[in-house]
Design a protein around this motif. Structure first.
Motif, PDB file in Angstrom:
ATOM      1  N   GLN A 116      83.068  14.456   4.209  1.00 46.00           N
ATOM      2  CA  GLN A 116      84.329  13.649   4.546  1.00 46.00           C
ATOM      3  C   GLN A 116      84.874  12.768   3.517  1.00 46.00           C
ATOM      4  N   ARG A 117      83.789  12.867   1.909  1.00 47.84           N
ATOM      5  CA  ARG A 117      83.753  11.405   1.195  1.00 47.84           C
ATOM      6  C   ARG A 117      83.337  12.604  -0.038  1.00 47.84           C
ATOM      7  N   ALA A 118      84.009  12.334  -1.096  1.00 52.85           N
ATOM      8  CA  ALA A 118      83.484  12.353  -1.960  1.00 52.85           C
ATOM      9  C   ALA A 118      83.419  11.497  -3.834  1.00 52.85           C
ATOM     10  N   GLN A 119      82.359  11.515  -3.711  1.00 56.95           N
ATOM     11  CA  GLN A 119      82.734  10.590  -5.605  1.00 56.95           C
ATOM     12  C   GLN A 119      82.182  10.826  -6.682  1.00 56.95           C
ATOM     13  N   LEU A 120      82.811  10.597  -7.942  1.00 61.02           N
ATOM     14  CA  LEU A 120      82.586  10.685  -9.057  1.00 61.02           C
ATOM     15  C   LEU A 120      81.570   9.492  -9.915  1.00 61.02           C
ATOM     16  N   MET A 121      80.655   9.871 -10.179  1.00 60.97           N
ATOM     17  CA  MET A 121      79.348   8.933 -10.306  1.00 60.97           C
ATOM     18  C   MET A 121      79.067   9.435 -12.011  1.00 60.97           C
ATOM     19  N   LYS A 122      79.777   8.724 -12.715  1.00 65.99           N
ATOM     20  CA  LYS A 122      78.553   8.971 -14.273  1.00 65.99           C
ATOM     21  C   LYS A 122      78.527   7.605 -15.097  1.00 65.99           C
ATOM     22  N   GLU A 124      69.728  -1.421 -18.658  1.00 63.33           N
ATOM     23  CA  GLU A 124      69.478  -2.529 -17.714  1.00 63.33           C
ATOM     24  C   GLU A 124      70.151  -2.461 -16.582  1.00 63.33           C
ATOM     25  N   LEU A 125      71.267  -1.182 -15.727  1.00 59.55           N
ATOM     26  CA  LEU A 125      70.813  -1.516 -14.597  1.00 59.55           C
ATOM     27  C   LEU A 125      69.131   0.079 -14.448  1.00 59.55           C
ATOM     28  N   LEU A 126      69.205   0.364 -14.659  1.00 56.77           N
ATOM     29  CA  LEU A 126      68.311   1.211 -14.466  1.00 56.77           C
ATOM     30  C   LEU A 126      66.590   0.175 -14.603  1.00 56.77           C
ATOM     31  N   CYS A 127      66.595  -0.768 -15.385  1.00 59.36           N
ATOM     32  CA  CYS A 127      65.751  -1.763 -14.998  1.00 59.36           C
ATOM     33  C   CYS A 127      65.647  -2.069 -13.549  1.00 59.36           C
ATOM     34  N   ASN A 128      66.832  -2.104 -13.611  1.00 58.38           N
ATOM     35  CA  ASN A 128      67.098  -2.843 -11.650  1.00 58.38           C
ATOM     36  C   ASN A 128      66.400  -2.060 -10.376  1.00 58.38           C
ATOM     37  N   GLN A 129      66.454  -0.839 -11.228  1.00 55.76           N
ATOM     38  CA  GLN A 129      67.401   0.498  -9.866  1.00 55.76           C
ATOM     39  C   GLN A 129      64.803  -0.151  -9.503  1.00 55.76           C
ATOM     40  N   PHE A 130      64.314   0.159 -11.105  1.00 51.60           N
ATOM     41  CA  PHE A 130      62.919   0.486 -11.292  1.00 51.60           C
ATOM     42  C   PHE A 130      62.535  -0.859  -9.935  1.00 51.60           C
ATOM     43  N   LYS A 131      62.956  -1.900 -10.526  1.00 46.64           N
ATOM     44  CA  LYS A 131      62.869  -2.580  -9.495  1.00 46.64           C
ATOM     45  C   LYS A 131      62.720  -3.261  -7.934  1.00 46.64           C
ATOM     46  N   SER A 132      63.467  -2.004  -7.827  1.00 46.61           N
ATOM     47  CA  SER A 132      64.315  -2.232  -6.442  1.00 46.61           C
ATOM     48  C   SER A 132      63.236  -1.565  -6.100  1.00 46.61           C
ATOM     49  N   GLU A 133      62.155  -0.418  -6.742  1.00 38.05           N
ATOM     50  CA  GLU A 133      61.543   1.104  -6.059  1.00 38.05           C
ATOM     51  C   GLU A 133      62.971   2.103  -5.462  1.00 38.05           C
ATOM     52  N   ASP A 158      70.604   9.564  -0.906  1.00 37.46           N
ATOM     53  CA  ASP A 158      71.259   8.329   0.154  1.00 37.46           C
ATOM     54  C   ASP A 158      70.847   6.872  -1.050  1.00 37.46           C
ATOM     55  N   ARG A 159      70.234   7.035  -1.829  1.00 34.48           N
ATOM     56  CA  ARG A 159      71.010   5.648  -2.864  1.00 34.48           C
ATOM     57  C   ARG A 159      71.222   5.700  -4.199  1.00 34.48           C
ATOM     58  N   LEU A 160      71.772   7.064  -4.581  1.00 32.73           N
ATOM     59  CA  LEU A 160      72.077   7.753  -5.535  1.00 32.73           C
ATOM     60  C   LEU A 160      73.232   7.164  -5.861  1.00 32.73           C
ATOM     61  N   PRO A 161      74.415   6.746  -6.002  1.00 33.43           N
ATOM     62  CA  PRO A 161      75.539   6.282  -6.347  1.00 33.43           C
ATOM     63  C   PRO A 161      74.823   4.656  -6.898  1.00 33.43           C
ATOM     64  N   ARG A 182      77.008   3.456 -13.372  1.00 36.48           N
ATOM     65  CA  ARG A 182      77.597   2.444 -13.455  1.00 36.48           C
ATOM     66  C   ARG A 182      79.124   2.533 -12.865  1.00 36.48           C
ATOM     67  N   VAL A 183      79.614   3.615 -12.928  1.00 36.23           N
ATOM     68  CA  VAL A 183      80.981   4.081 -12.274  1.00 36.23           C
ATOM     69  C   VAL A 183      81.145   4.963 -11.485  1.00 36.23           C
ATOM     70  N   VAL A 184      81.660   4.527 -10.499  1.00 34.26           N
ATOM     71  CA  VAL A 184      81.808   5.238  -9.159  1.00 34.26           C
ATOM     72  C   VAL A 184      83.136   5.371  -8.562  1.00 34.26           C
ATOM     73  N   ILE A 185      83.380   6.478  -8.844  1.00 28.79           N
ATOM     74  CA  ILE A 185      84.931   6.777  -8.179  1.00 28.79           C
ATOM     75  C   ILE A 185      85.698   7.858  -7.104  1.00 28.79           C
TER      76      ILE A 185
END
Length: 228
Positions: free
Chosen positions: A169-175, A180-189, A216-219, A223-226
């Motif tokens: 039911q849903r498809a998203q293109l992620m790239k 900085e983004l990875l840093c926040n994701q490590f902090k959030s575990e 479920d946390r991949l998105p 940085r870009v999710v379409i």
């Protein structure tokens, strides 16, 4: 058979309209195999993406399986790996001294924890010793190298007479990602770090430090999710 992103969008719209479809294979891999079959993509051992420049990943909306993003050890160890195993390791199920830990921001039973800074992440000991350290910029480069872009497909799943059915039911293109983004994701575990090595006598056998996340946390890692 490889298809373009535009071809994928056209085919996926028709798949959505089909509603629930029976799984083409039993078990966890059934969702991916069923989607590829419906898209007309044949299963193969080719490591290159089946859709132009993008990996394809199908996900059950209620699922939270762990997947490995990449492994990375290049010039990261600040302590000789065998010394680290002997100093901080524990016996594995085969009776070998090993470092088989999923690192957390809180110290584990061996006193090791994941230390996240602005430009680096490190596995440290409560004594202050740095065991292994990565530069976030290098990790971002490795991430993009392994997953330049991803088409992430979500599907509802239900069981009928002991057979699984999917409604894609849903498809998203992620790239793209950033340090900085990875840093926040490590902090959030949201990104987990798995040490995987053991004592092999005169050296440490390292199976590669794994960087993993929940499906479920991949998105959140891009940085870009379409929406497609």
């Amino acid at each position: 058979m490889k298809i373009s992103i535009e071809e994928f969008k056209e085919k996926f719209q028709k798949i959505k309209e089909m509603g629930y479809v029976p799984s083409q294979r039993k078990g966890p891999t059934g969702i991916g195999y069923t989607l590829e079959t419906l898209l007309g993509i044949s299963e193969n051992n080719d490591a290159s993406p089946d859709i132009e420049g993008a990996e394809l990943k199908a996900h059950r909306t209620k699922g939270s399986s762990l997947i490995t993003l990449f492994t990375f050890n290049n010039k990261a160890w600040k302590m000789p790996p065998l010394e680290a195993v002997k100093k901080y390791g524990s016996l594995d199920r085969d009776g070998r001294q090993g470092l088989y830990y999923t690192m957390s921001l809180k110290p584990n039973s061996a006193g090791l924890f994941l230390d996240v800074q602005k430009e680096t992440i490190a596995v440290r000991h409560i004594s202050g010793n740095i065991v292994v350290e990565w530069v976030l910029e290098k990790l971002a480069e490795r991430f993009v190298q392994k997953i330049p872009s991803l088409i992430f497909v979500s599907a509802f799943s239900e069981m009928r007479d002991n057979k699984e059915y999917f409604h894609f039911q849903r498809a998203q293109l992620m790239k793209d990602t950033t340090p900085e983004l990875l840093c926040n994701q490590f902090k959030s575990e949201n990104i987990l770090v798995d040490l995987r090595l053991h004592d092999k006598g005169t050296m440490a056998r390292n199976h590669g430090t794994g960087f993993r996340t929940y499906e479920d946390r991949l998105p959140q890692l891009f940085r870009v999710v379409i929406d497609l």
